[in-house]
Scaffold this motif. Sequence first.
Motif, mmCIF file in Angstrom:
data_model
loop_
_atom_site.group_PDB
_atom_site.id
_atom_site.type_symbol
_atom_site.label_atom_id
_atom_site.label_comp_id
_atom_site.label_asym_id
_atom_site.label_seq_id
_atom_site.Cartn_x
_atom_site.Cartn_y
_atom_site.Cartn_z
ATOM 1 N N ILE A 192 0.514 -1.235 0.052
ATOM 2 C CA ILE A 192 -0.177 -0.015 -0.108
ATOM 3 C C ILE A 192 0.856 1.389 0.031
ATOM 4 C CG2 ILE A 192 -1.761 -1.084 1.410
ATOM 5 C CD1 ILE A 192 -0.910 0.021 3.612
ATOM 6 N N ARG A 193 2.081 1.192 0.060
ATOM 7 C CA ARG A 193 2.850 2.870 0.351
ATOM 8 C C ARG A 193 3.740 2.424 -1.252
ATOM 9 N NH1 ARG A 193 4.971 1.818 5.193
ATOM 10 N NH2 ARG A 193 4.076 3.936 5.813
ATOM 11 N N SER A 194 3.118 4.071 -1.725
ATOM 12 C CA SER A 194 3.759 4.511 -2.902
ATOM 13 C C SER A 194 4.625 5.910 -2.429
ATOM 14 C CB SER A 194 2.628 4.999 -3.139
ATOM 15 O OG SER A 194 1.512 5.327 -2.385
ATOM 16 N N ASN A 195 4.700 6.494 -0.942
ATOM 17 C CA ASN A 195 5.472 7.460 -0.349
ATOM 18 C C ASN A 195 6.255 7.087 0.451
ATOM 19 O OD1 ASN A 195 5.011 9.613 -3.060
ATOM 20 N ND2 ASN A 195 2.896 9.359 -1.808
ATOM 21 N N LEU A 196 7.388 7.881 0.349
ATOM 22 C CA LEU A 196 8.378 7.981 1.294
ATOM 23 C C LEU A 196 7.112 8.626 2.923
ATOM 24 C CD1 LEU A 196 11.928 9.542 0.169
ATOM 25 C CD2 LEU A 196 11.537 7.349 1.422
ATOM 26 N N VAL A 197 8.019 7.710 3.822
ATOM 27 C CA VAL A 197 7.688 8.196 5.549
ATOM 28 C C VAL A 197 8.163 9.536 5.222
ATOM 29 C CG1 VAL A 197 7.481 7.896 7.941
ATOM 30 C CG2 VAL A 197 6.268 6.032 6.216
ATOM 31 N N GLY A 201 11.016 7.711 -9.840
ATOM 32 C CA GLY A 201 10.517 8.874 -8.928
ATOM 33 C C GLY A 201 11.150 9.734 -8.235
ATOM 34 N N PHE A 202 12.864 9.130 -8.107
ATOM 35 C CA PHE A 202 13.221 10.017 -6.983
ATOM 36 C C PHE A 202 13.628 11.306 -7.277
ATOM 37 C CE2 PHE A 202 14.122 5.350 -5.456
ATOM 38 C CZ PHE A 202 11.988 4.854 -5.318
ATOM 39 N N ASN A 203 13.936 12.162 -6.086
ATOM 40 C CA ASN A 203 14.319 13.435 -6.917
ATOM 41 C C ASN A 203 15.623 13.678 -6.110
ATOM 42 O OD1 ASN A 203 12.688 14.339 -8.458
ATOM 43 N ND2 ASN A 203 11.041 14.861 -7.376
ATOM 44 N N ARG A 204 15.664 13.204 -4.206
ATOM 45 C CA ARG A 204 16.969 13.376 -3.918
ATOM 46 C C ARG A 204 16.914 12.232 -3.021
ATOM 47 N NH1 ARG A 204 16.400 17.732 0.895
ATOM 48 N NH2 ARG A 204 17.344 16.196 1.308
ATOM 49 N N GLN A 215 11.622 2.728 10.317
ATOM 50 C CA GLN A 215 10.190 2.043 10.357
ATOM 51 C C GLN A 215 10.307 1.729 8.780
ATOM 52 O OE1 GLN A 215 8.519 5.538 11.191
ATOM 53 N NE2 GLN A 215 7.090 5.620 10.020
ATOM 54 N N SER A 216 9.297 0.845 8.600
ATOM 55 C CA SER A 216 9.062 0.941 7.381
ATOM 56 C C SER A 216 8.458 2.050 6.620
ATOM 57 C CB SER A 216 8.327 -0.174 6.607
ATOM 58 O OG SER A 216 6.752 0.468 7.114
ATOM 59 N N GLY A 217 8.851 2.090 4.929
ATOM 60 C CA GLY A 217 8.350 3.403 4.239
ATOM 61 C C GLY A 217 9.828 4.155 3.927
ATOM 62 N N THR A 218 10.465 4.231 5.317
ATOM 63 C CA THR A 218 11.644 5.337 5.025
ATOM 64 C C THR A 218 12.949 5.218 4.062
ATOM 65 O OG1 THR A 218 13.046 3.965 6.796
ATOM 66 C CG2 THR A 218 11.831 6.277 7.824
ATOM 67 N N GLY A 219 13.043 4.429 3.269
ATOM 68 C CA GLY A 219 14.175 4.298 2.795
ATOM 69 C C GLY A 219 14.965 3.249 2.550
ATOM 70 N N LYS A 220 14.736 1.875 3.709
ATOM 71 C CA LYS A 220 15.689 1.597 3.077
ATOM 72 C C LYS A 220 16.223 0.225 1.738
ATOM 73 C CE LYS A 220 13.698 -0.593 6.861
ATOM 74 N NZ LYS A 220 12.668 0.132 6.860
ATOM 75 N N SER A 280 22.002 14.597 -3.161
ATOM 76 C CA SER A 280 21.574 14.300 -4.043
ATOM 77 C C SER A 280 22.086 12.589 -4.168
ATOM 78 C CB SER A 280 22.577 15.514 -5.798
ATOM 79 O OG SER A 280 23.503 15.404 -5.382
ATOM 80 N N PHE A 281 21.937 12.209 -5.610
ATOM 81 C CA PHE A 281 21.952 11.124 -6.073
ATOM 82 C C PHE A 281 23.078 11.848 -7.229
ATOM 83 C CE2 PHE A 281 17.381 9.887 -4.332
ATOM 84 C CZ PHE A 281 17.764 8.612 -4.403
ATOM 85 N N GLU A 282 23.250 12.449 -8.069
ATOM 86 C CA GLU A 282 24.097 13.123 -8.541
ATOM 87 C C GLU A 282 25.672 12.518 -7.782
ATOM 88 O OE1 GLU A 282 21.680 14.502 -8.236
ATOM 89 O OE2 GLU A 282 20.637 14.560 -10.240
HETATM 90 P P1 ADP Z 1 12.107 0.969 3.796
HETATM 91 O O1 ADP Z 1 12.815 -0.634 2.629
HETATM 92 O O2 ADP Z 1 12.535 1.438 4.766
HETATM 93 O O3 ADP Z 1 10.279 0.133 3.613
HETATM 94 P P2 ADP Z 1 11.177 1.366 0.600
HETATM 95 O O4 ADP Z 1 13.098 1.684 -0.193
HETATM 96 O O5 ADP Z 1 10.341 0.131 0.439
HETATM 97 O O6 ADP Z 1 11.032 1.790 1.796
HETATM 98 O O7 ADP Z 1 10.529 3.081 -0.107
HETATM 99 C C1 ADP Z 1 9.490 3.544 0.620
HETATM 100 C C2 ADP Z 1 8.852 4.320 -0.627
HETATM 101 O O8 ADP Z 1 9.610 5.528 -0.068
HETATM 102 C C3 ADP Z 1 8.722 3.063 -1.419
HETATM 103 O O9 ADP Z 1 7.670 3.217 -2.158
HETATM 104 C C4 ADP Z 1 9.889 3.746 -2.751
HETATM 105 O O10 ADP Z 1 9.943 3.615 -4.194
HETATM 106 C C5 ADP Z 1 9.807 5.335 -2.388
HETATM 107 N N1 ADP Z 1 11.693 5.723 -1.864
HETATM 108 C C6 ADP Z 1 11.980 5.296 -1.811
HETATM 109 N N2 ADP Z 1 13.236 6.306 -1.601
HETATM 110 C C7 ADP Z 1 13.259 7.070 -2.524
HETATM 111 C C8 ADP Z 1 13.344 8.763 -2.590
HETATM 112 N N3 ADP Z 1 14.700 8.555 -2.360
HETATM 113 N N4 ADP Z 1 12.879 9.784 -2.465
HETATM 114 C C9 ADP Z 1 11.696 9.458 -3.568
HETATM 115 N N5 ADP Z 1 10.858 8.303 -2.593
HETATM 116 C C10 ADP Z 1 11.705 7.339 -2.696
#
Ligand code: ADP
Length: 445
Positions: free
Chosen positions: A36-41, A81-84, A109-114, A63-65
């Motif tokens: 259900i997660r589509s965005n960063l927490v 769609g990741f900008n930073r 926590q889940s959703g933080t980009g691991k 930045s990713f660059e």
């Molecule tokens: P985790 O592993 O901590 O649960 P995810 O890596 O699955 O987190 O990331 C959670 C959501 O955020 C996913 O939908 C992912 O595509 C998105 N996401 C991860 N990194 C970024 C970023 N740098 N910018 C924007 N969205 C991101």
Amino acid sequence: EQSSTAAKSEPDAPTKTTDEDEKDDKAAQSLLNKLIRSNLVNTTHQVEVLQRDPNSPLYSVKSFEELRLKPQLLQGVYALGFNRPSKIQETALPMMLAEPPQNLIAQSQSGTGKTAAFVLAMLSHVDPNKKYPQCLCVSPTYELALQTGKVIEQMGKHYPEVQLVYAIRGNKLQRGMKLQEQIVIGTPGTMLDWCIKFKFIDPKMIKVFVLDEADVMIATQGHQDQSIRIQRTLPKDCQMLLFSATFEESVWNFAKRIVPDPNIIKLKREEETLDTIKQYYVQCNSKEEKFQALCNIYGAITIAQAMVFCHTRKTAGWLAGELSREGHQVALLSGEMQVEQRAAVIDRFRDGKEKVLVTTNVCARGIDVEQVSVVINFDLPVDREGNPDNETYLHRIGRTGRFGKRGLAINMVDSKFAMNVLTRIQEHFNKKIEKLDTDDLDEIE
Ligand code: ADP
């Protein structure tokens, strides 16, 4: 007294429960969150970093660059769609991409980009010209492995020379063959067999080892040992990375066995508060009366969307039926549904297709209800011993300060027992829960 204390100190001990929903496990919750997660927490906290070598400079990127990724990977990052980089990625990525490679234990926590972070690290470290496995990633379940695999495929979309294979049950390979894919993702049992029993993989050639969802992993019997046995076959200079959403003592002990000389990154969970929430309770004598009260509340106030929590599947099913008979658009989330079905229900609710979501206490644990303005506890949350489950209460009703939206929580009380639970919750948070007269609802608007 004695026995209840003993039971509490062993939360993992098999306890007879009255509620089938208890079977709902951590892996299912984690998968649901991913679906259900589509965005960063969002978090306001800063990462805490513990470096193995405190004298070496700590890099962090905005930045990713700055990471000097291969162009194909940078393209993959943008395609997603990741900008930073996220908070955790800012520090974790430079550490993981450093030369020589550094070991890392990261918790947030889940959703933080691991996941995105370690996927990028794996893809960066493989040599696409070498046709044998160089990265292993273990996940606690088949479904979670597939989810992570999808991220690898998406991020590596513009880097087709790098191939991925799934070491999961059902994926049978011919005896004696050697894998050519650079990345292997799978569950511990199959991965171990592929390394040791069948020798499809030469563990001595592995450069990166990732253990994902360590807290879910250790909840499954046998996974811990299998993971450690895989780890032992790897070369000393293999980069070891471990990720977890929570970090209790047992996870930490496991992490230290998997990852020698680790750097450690932690990102605190945003704290939830009840400060912006108006809390009420309604006194009833039966579940029918509770239902009537609920209808009155609905008639009196304009509710955008509400979540209603029940203790058992049976009550949830009954209530959903009664509510739809009254003409409400109701969605039901229940423990007997497949995780994918549950994700679909949550998606529909999020899209506003239904206004009320009825669910059991256990089923919706850990799900974000940020957008929901009204939460109704048709039954109050209690643990297996019948004590108030304050944590669940807070998570369900509370908001993280940052968003600060105002909310309304209504608790249904239908017995002395429930009243006692309510009083204890009130004392625990030291916040008054006002009595509500459902025949006179002017005050809550
Ligand atoms: P985790 O592993 O901590 O649960 P995810 O890596 O699955 O987190 O990331 C959670 C959501 O955020 C996913 O939908 C992912 O595509 C998105 N996401 C991860 N990194 C970024 C970023 N740098 N910018 C924007 N969205 C991101």
